[in-house]
Design a protein around this motif. Structure first.
Motif: not given
Ligand code: SF4
Length: 440
Positions: A159, A161, A163, A165-166, A169, A203, A240, A279
């Motif tokens: 990914c 992006e 985000c 909290f994520c 990646v 993903i 998404n 987001r």
């Molecule tokens: S939440 Fe989804 S879109 Fe956002 S960084 Fe994580 S994998 Fe990527």
């Protein structure tokens, strides 16, 4: 030799497990259930929440409780994110990175052949490629998803992006797509193997094709898959909001064998929190996409993920989330209480929400979605839907069970020969707990 797999987390991980099982079978291993005695246990981990880390470690303990001398492999996102920490988990022999999963058969064979007879040692080997270096995305055709009636076909991974909290990646790397020909071949292989439902997964699914020299769209890929011969249907896994094109919605409206079901992660309904989460949409944009889909496709199974208690989520912010969810005809919702993840931007955010408040908010959303889910289901009374019946019957009633095209869980009384078949069912009874019907 017997090998057992325990898989945690998302459908992409399910696909990865099916690939690894296929490779192990090609090397003469037999696949057994994770609750059975095996010579090798593979734990394909998830690390999206603290709870998934805990469940991943628990799967190791459970395996060793069955066979303390077994070779244990720890792979997946927990292994990728914290290989050294994983290597210190008691009883582990191999830590294998996400980009090394297709090497599993050779790694296990080499380890077993390193010493005959093979014996466990205190040493844990780590096999970990840099997931962020440029790499070729490769999947292998999978003809079996042990015990499952759905085939999960991974079309993209990683990914781009950010985000806040994520952890995904860092665990899966940048977004890369499989080749169209390889995907069509994998889907054809799954259809020829008898799968009636193909779930496309990734993903960040909707970004399929964007990384290619000559960019391709996810919609064009789905269109090509729908042209393949066979009695099957296609379901999309999580996608998404900003990746949902009008053409994709039109395709879903026009094609009976593209399930009218969208899982669109929301995470929050409050713009301040969405911005803090980084987001790539705000609440108005989310609503706009959902309304466009609902206008074109009716009825539409609509699901979402929501994070409760993200740092800074005041009562007013939460009320915006509750209000947005109330305003849309969701048929189900996955609500997660926020847990800080090391290495993410949000990990350092201070204004945390107390556990009790998260629990209270979780209850509010759970009660709300119960009502909305019942409302969604009731519109199907006396309607006919098409259900894919699973191999496992309902353990309580003994009924056949499966999901309709709208992702409605349906049960009926019927014979085993209906298992793994797409069957028209007329819905008779709808309650909070179940939807049951009769065969035509
Ligand atoms: S939440 Fe989804 S879109 Fe956002 S960084 Fe994580 S994998 Fe990527």
């Amino acid at each position: 030799m017997k090998v057992a797999f325990a898989t945690l987390g998302c459908r992409t991980n399910q696909h990865d497990t099916a690939e690894m099982q296929s490779l192990m079978e090609q090397e003469g291993f037999s696949i057994v259930d994770a609750r059975e005695n095996a010579d090798v246990y593979v734990i394909n981990t998830c690390s999206v929440t603290a709870r998934s880390d805990y469940s991943s470690r628990l799967a190791v303990k459970r395996s060793l409780a069955i066979n303390e001398n077994a070779l244990v492999v720890f792979t997946g996102c927990y292994a990728q994110l914290a290989p050294e920490e994983a290597a210190n988990i008691n009883g582990l022999d191999i830590v294998l990175g996400n980009a090394n999963k297709l090497e599993i058969a050779n790694v296990i064979k080499d380890t077993l052949n390193a010493k005959t007879p093979w014996e466990k040692s205190d040493k844990t080997e780590i096999f970990m490629s840099d997931i962020h270096r440029k790499r070729v995305f490769r999947t292998i055709p999978v003809s079996k998803f042990q015990g499952k009636t759905k085939a999960f076909i991974k079309v993209q991974t990683g990914c781009d992006e950010k985000c806040a909290f994520c952890t995904v990646v860092r665990a899966r790397g940048k977004s890369i797509s499989d080749s169209r020909d390889n995907i069509l071949n994998n889907v054809r292989e799954a259809i020829d193997s008898g799968f009636r439902e193909i779930t496309l997964t990734g993903i960040n699914l909707g970004t399929y094709g964007m990384d290619k020299e000559r960019a391709e769209t996810f919609t064009s890929l789905v269109r090509d898959i729908l042209k393949l011969k066979g009695d099957f249907r296609v379901r999309l896994s999580s996608i998404n909001p900003m990746e949902i094109e009008d053409d994709l919605l039109q395709l879903m409206a026009d094609h009976e064998n593209l399930c009218p079901h969208l899982h669109i992660p929301l995470q929050s309904g409050d713009d301040t929190i969405l911005a803090r989460m980084r987001r790539n949409y705000n609440s108005a944009q989310y609503l706009e996409v959902a309304h466009r889909a609902l206008e074109k496709i009716a009825p539409l199974g609509l699901g979402a993920d929501v994070i409760i208690g993200f740092p800074g989520e005041t009562d007013a912010c939460f009320e915006n989330t509750r209000h947005l969810i109330e305003s849309l005809p969701f048929s189900y919702l996955h609500a997660f209480s926020y847990s800080p993840r090391k290495g993410t931007e949000a990990y350092d955010f201070k204004d945390n929400i107390p556990k009790a408040v998260k629990k209270e908010r979780n209850k509010i959303l759970t009660d709300l979605i119960k009502e909305k889910s019942l409302e969604f289901r009731q519109q199907f009374r006396n309607q006919t839907v098409t259900v894919l019946f699973e191999n496992q019957r309902d353990p309580v009633t003994g009924d056949l069970k499966g999901y309709s095209e709208h992702y409605l869980p349906v049960s009926v009384k019927g014979n085993d020969d209906l298992k793994n078949q797409l069957v028209p069912v007329t819905i008779e009874e709808v309650t909070e707990h179940q939807v049951s019907g009769c065969l035509q």
